[in-house]
Design a protein around this motif. Structure first.
Motif, PDB file in Angstrom:
ATOM      1  N   PRO A 106       0.814  -1.238   0.000  1.00 60.96           N
ATOM      2  CA  PRO A 106       0.000   0.000   0.000  1.00 60.96           C
ATOM      3  C   PRO A 106       0.842   1.279   0.000  1.00 60.96           C
ATOM      4  N   LEU A 158      -4.870  -1.602   8.264  1.00 62.47           N
ATOM      5  CA  LEU A 158      -5.172  -0.487   7.363  1.00 62.47           C
ATOM      6  C   LEU A 158      -6.677  -0.406   7.173  1.00 62.47           C
ATOM      7  N   TYR A 201      -2.509  -4.982   7.644  1.00 58.34           N
ATOM      8  CA  TYR A 201      -1.706  -4.295   6.619  1.00 58.34           C
ATOM      9  C   TYR A 201      -1.024  -5.356   5.757  1.00 58.34           C
ATOM     10  N   MET A 226      -7.704   4.308   0.853  1.00 61.25           N
ATOM     11  CA  MET A 226      -7.031   3.597   1.941  1.00 61.25           C
ATOM     12  C   MET A 226      -6.487   4.587   2.954  1.00 61.25           C
ATOM     13  N   ILE A 264      -3.303   4.382   5.761  1.00 56.65           N
ATOM     14  CA  ILE A 264      -2.240   3.623   6.409  1.00 56.65           C
ATOM     15  C   ILE A 264      -1.575   4.521   7.448  1.00 56.65           C
TER      16      ILE A 264
END
Lengths: 356, 356
Positions: free
Chosen positions: A62, B37, B55, B163, B165
């Motif tokens: 990611p 995440l 994640y 997303m 993170i």
């Protein structure tokens, strides 16, 4: 082609082919891909063993830099199959050189010729049955490179992935294209990345283009961002103007892509005895030419459509339309160039390169 | 925070935590990520069920539009843990609004507040133990959105992935930073995407920055691309100048990011009785001020470093350096702002928002 890979390509063939499920008479541009792709990863400062394998999704972290900082470049090329089933590329050396110029501008590693050209050659041989012949059919080729290194810190990645994917294409007809000359939005800055085929140059055009679409225009003619007076590109293509019997196009620059179709058309036009001028064309000049009927044609030039004729343009809320001349340069040059690309006429320029 | 998700988040917890393998005293910025995440996909015209999960890498088609056309945006935010183990966000509404402004400019769908703010809230609660307290520690938050739709045709994607993170961060010290004022390269065009936090804005800076690095400069002060005379940003940060006792920074524009640290510092400076001026500062003015010793300080302002002091600058091959004043605005404002963010001083602005 004479490029061979010193690192032998690892090849994994697809167990079944998707080809029978494809309707080659009804292809949507860039939507269908062949059975295989070419891939080569860059890490620890070196290009790794290249691979040809079945076309499939792949995984990234990611935090991969391509998602956050846009380190991504590509090329657009085409291959053609002749009457004897030989496959030909059009000026692949030009795409290769431009790809590495883009790589340098985006702080990415250059791809060696044996990987770019050698890999493409092998991939086309493995998916040769996907290259259709006749009727303007071609294989659209998309080499691209992305930053795959992980980490959300804005500096160049230390890992990259180079890939080539293939998408069969039909003759491309964009319909009657009306354009609007940009008076506010821009695609490139002086000292920016407009001359690179960088991913980030494209997404920035989408919103202004959707605004133009709402007003009934299919594309935008981009202008210089400082004065919005110089005509630079049409959508994602280079742009040509015919005023009286002279064919005009802007010089390449940091803001304008050095299009391979563009430079091929200039050479082709000169061979056909058409007067060409490479210089800035002003919006005011175009309006003047439209008003006094000396503006005969406008067209975009690029790999996908080869030539995309433009019917009319809007500038400062006035719309101007041209009457297509009987001796259309767009039609003549498109016919000459596509015949050469398809090996239906002699390639006196030495632009076509056989895949073997 | 009061945002709740009407679509309940699907939560899959990591079976083990990586936290014990992390050396929180030696963190490289943006390199370590927490156990989970947040993810939400957009397809068929709608945001789908949001997910919190371990994640991990994820898969995309090789023709995904983010790779080819750079449809990608992000935000940078931070969370802080106070002495009572409560977690606080700094002006999250500003990041949320800017994210959706970026989305619009890049022809991407807006993310609803319940997904952006609500999702972040839940993620921070699940990975709360990763938010360290004291000593300038914080949790760097990276919300981002990428175009996931397949197909190599240059138009907006119809599928996206949003997303969030999280990366734990220490106090950030960039060292003694020397900068060079851009005289050729640029980061943004008039009518371009410079004001958006778009991925494509960043990769274009890498090559000019590597050139500056080779000359011994850590960063570039970007100028307007038309004249290269107006000072606009420093690297990926907004830039402030102190001339005599006035703090100056350029107005936000289509070329300049509307930085949240920037606007917070302006408000903080006014509260401290420091005179501020938001106007274009010319390179020539900076040189003049350096020569007559009225130039006291230059610093960058952004989420990661908060304030990054600049020791000296080069312009037209001349290098100018400042002597750090005893009453440094950079030090004062950094201390005031980080104390507020860390809940060590009273938040009279109402900028901090509790995660609960």
């Amino acid at each position: 082609m004479s490029i061979t890979l010193t690192n032998k390509i690892e090849i994994t063939k697809a167990t079944t082919s998707k080809i029978n499920s494809v309707d080659f008479d009804n292809l949507s541009f860039g939507a269908v891909f062949t059975d295989h792709l070419f891939e080569c990863d860059f890490k620890n400062g070196a290009w790794q063993t290249p691979v040809i394998k079945p076309y499939a999704p792949f995984s990234l972290d990611p935090s991969a830099k391509v998602f956050h900082y846009g380190q991504a470049i590509f090329e657009g090329m085409k291959a053609y199959k002749d009457e004897d089933d030989a496959i030909w590329l059009f000026r692949p050396d030009e795409n290769f050189k431009r790809f590495n110029s883009s790589a340098t501008r985006m702080a990415m590693p250059e791809v060696p010729e044996e990987i770019f050209i050698g890999g493409l050659n092998e991939l086309l041989k493995i998916d040769a049955k996907w290259v259709q012949k006749g009727n303007g059919s071609s294989m659209y080729i998309r080499p691209f490179m992305i930053a795959t290194g992980a980490g959300v810190v804005a500096n160049p990645s230390d890992e990259y992935k180079f890939m080539i994917i293939l998408s069969p294409a039909q003759a491309y007809y964009a319909g009657e294209v009306k354009v609007v000359i940009a008076e506010h939005y821009s695609r490139a800055a002086n000292g920016g990345i407009g001359a690179a085929k960088a991913a980030g140059n494209y997404a920035g055009q989408f919103y202004p283009t959707t605004l133009a679409n709402k007003d009934g225009f299919q594309q935008i003619i981009w202008t210089d961002d400082a004065t919005h007076t110089k005509l630079e590109e049409a959508g994602t293509m280079n742009v040509f103007f015919r005023i009286n019997d002279t064919l005009l196009t802007a010089p390449t620059s940091e803001r304008i892509l050095d299009g391979i179709t563009r430079k091929s058309l200039l050479a082709m036009a000169e061979k056909e005895g058409i007067k060409t001028e490479v210089r800035s064309v002003l919006a005011s000049e175009l309006v003047e030419a439209a008003k006094n009927d000396s503006l005969k044609e406008i067209f975009g030039a690029g790999t996908a459509a080869v030539i995309s004729p433009i019917k009319g343009f809007s500038y400062k809320d006035e719309y101007y339309e041209m009457t297509k001349p009987a001796d259309s340069y767009a039609e003549l040059l498109k016919e000459k160039l596509t015949s050469l690309q398809n090996k239906l006429s002699e390639d006196t320029f030495g632009w076509t390169v056989k895949v073997e």
